[in-house]
Scaffold this active site. Structure first.
Site, short mmCIF file in Angstrom:
data_model
loop_
_atom_site.label_atom_id
_atom_site.label_comp_id
_atom_site.label_asym_id
_atom_site.label_seq_id
_atom_site.Cartn_x
_atom_site.Cartn_y
_atom_site.Cartn_z
N ARG A 67 0.75 -1.18 -0.16
CA ARG A 67 0.05 -0.02 -0.09
C ARG A 67 0.84 1.33 0.26
O ARG A 67 0.69 2.34 -0.38
CB ARG A 67 -1.03 -0.04 1.18
N TYR A 112 -14.84 17.34 -15.66
CA TYR A 112 -15.34 16.09 -15.65
C TYR A 112 -16.52 16.12 -14.41
O TYR A 112 -16.25 16.49 -13.38
CB TYR A 112 -14.10 15.00 -15.21
N ASP A 166 -6.52 18.79 -14.77
CA ASP A 166 -6.77 17.17 -15.25
C ASP A 166 -6.51 17.21 -16.88
O ASP A 166 -7.08 17.95 -17.35
CB ASP A 166 -8.08 17.24 -14.84
N LYS A 169 -7.96 6.28 -19.62
CA LYS A 169 -8.05 6.84 -20.77
C LYS A 169 -6.99 6.56 -21.82
O LYS A 169 -6.34 5.60 -21.88
CB LYS A 169 -8.39 8.25 -20.85
#
Ligand SMILES: *Cc1c(COP(=O)(O)O)cnc(C)c1O
Length: 414
Positions: free
Chosen positions: A66, A119, A191, A216
């Site tokens: 992690r 978004y 972004d 993407k």
């Protein structure tokens, strides 16, 4: 460090983006060509000193999965080299990356300025933050940057933008946005998903943090979900703490998949951008089309700025408005998307497959018809994410899908 054979990397010309994508930032002379997938949730140490050193290395260490792990780190370094960032941190989704970037830089009472056109998930995150974390936010219009200054408050910590925006591809002047944010002691976060890490470099234009949905263009094959935050090492320390606390770390197999995708990223982005421009140009003047939105078109309001800040072309996404010709709003666009055969009807973007979607039913469904009208999003808007298929096949598919609309437009046919 000089190599014994005298081939000192620093002395040679700096490698270009395609070379960096294939070979990564690190000089290696031996070992496996492909980064080994280290499937290990934890790591063992010969003594306490070694364990402490691994733990202190943070995301670059091999201590506990992690915290970060070797397969992930190799991919992060390759990504940072492509984006021109000091360092990068990968997440298990784009939303996890944006959430960590915001959560690590905001306290209760802080204010965020974001674009109405950002978004939908990001806007939902800000609403969630208002409800649960005491963040305040306002949305400004991407098309009216002259009005942004007035929206800043003394507690504004972040100006968050995208460029080009979804779905009508408004271009934000990133250098100007950075100057504005910094004048108000705020950070500019960008972004960069629509442009990709090789298609636009916001950090070089003054941005403080860049994030992507790696689902993407970075992943590029519609087969994984991931996100990334990039920036200066000092700034990403706090983002790493958020990742460690919240826990959205991609596993070794996904990290390896992303790194494999990065090797072809510049190639894929160049091909998709070139085809998107060609399709946008062919759609202009088509009798079924009322408007084409693509920053590569000379009459697009953001064309000059986009040419300056997007060195590899104008992105894979274009949008067009189908002429309604007396039908119910949205009916003509629905007919076109339903008729597409090669271009898949699916949300998402930036992959090798071309996708089409109706923003009124996907990204902007929550706005309602009036909200969409205010945002300049027609019910008959079709968004296309252009893939890497043969251009003439994509054009043939669009033409056959648009044919019935064109047939109803005798006047425009001349
Ligand atoms: C898809 C997308 C996101 C969210 O990414 P996920 O990987 O789906 O969490 C964020 N920003 C933009 C611009 C996107 O297109």
């Amino acid at each position: 460090m000089a190599r014994p054979d005298g081939k000192d990397r620093a002395a040679r010309r700096p490698p270009g983006p395609s070379t960096r994508a294939v070979h990564g930032p690190e000089e290696r002379t031996g070992g496996p060509m492909s980064t080994p997938i280290v499937h290990s949730a934890t790591f063992r140490f010969p003594d306490l000193e070694a364990m402490n050193a691994a733990q202190a290395a943070g995301p670059a260490g091999a201590f506990y999965q992690r915290y970060g792990h070797p397969t992930l780190r190799a991919c992060e370094e390759r990504l940072a080299a492509l984006e021109g960032a000091e360092t990068a941190l990968l997440f298990s989704s784009g939303m996890a990356a944006i959430t960590a970037a915001f959560a690590s830089h905001l306290k209760a009472g802080d204010h965020v300025l974001s674009l109405r056109q950002c978004y939908g998930g990001t806007t939902a995150l800000l609403a969630y933050g208002a409800e649960h974390f005491g963040w305040a936010h306002d949305l400004v219009d991407a098309r009216e940057p002259d009005g942004w200054e007035r929206a800043f408050k003394p507690n504004t910590r972040i100006l968050h933008v995208e460029s080009p925006t979804n779905p009508t591809l408004t271009v934000v002047d990133l250098a100007r946005a950075a100057a504005l944010a910094h004048a108000h002691d705020a950070l500019l976060t960008v972004d960069n998903t629509f442009a990709s890490p090789v298609g636009q470099h916001p950090l070089a234009l003054g941005a403080d943090l860049v994030m992507h949905s790696a689902t993407k263009s970075i992943g590029g094959h519609a087969d994984l979900l991931a996100g990334v935050v990039l920036g200066a090492r000092a700034r990403l320390e706090t983002v790493w703490k958020a990742r460690k606390v919240l826990g959205p770390v991609p596993d070794p197999a996904v990290a390896w998949q992303i790194e494999r995708s990065l090797k072809t990223l510049p190639l894929r982005v160049r091909a998709a951008n070139a085809s998107a421009l060609a399709l946008a140009q062919r759609l202009i003047g088509h009798p079924a089309i009322a408007a084409v939105y693509y920053p590569g078109l000379a009459d697009h309001p953001g064309h000059i700025v986009a040419r300056r800040q997007m060195p590899l072309g104008f992105g894979p996404v274009l949008a067009f408005e189908v002429r309604a010709l007396g039908l119910e709003p949205g009916a003509a666009a629905t007919e076109v998307v339903n008729r597409l055969e090669l271009i898949c009807h699916a949300p998402s973007l930036g992959g090798v497959e071309s996708l089409a979607s109706l923003p009124a039913h996907t990204s902007h469904v929550a706005l309602g018809r009036e909200g969409r009208a205010a945002a300049g999003i027609s019910e008959d808007l079709v968004r296309v994410s252009v893939g890497i298929e043969d251009l003439d096949d994509l054009w043939a598919d669009l033409e056959q899908a648009l044919a019935p609309v064109a047939a109803r437009a005798p006047a425009a046919r001349g």
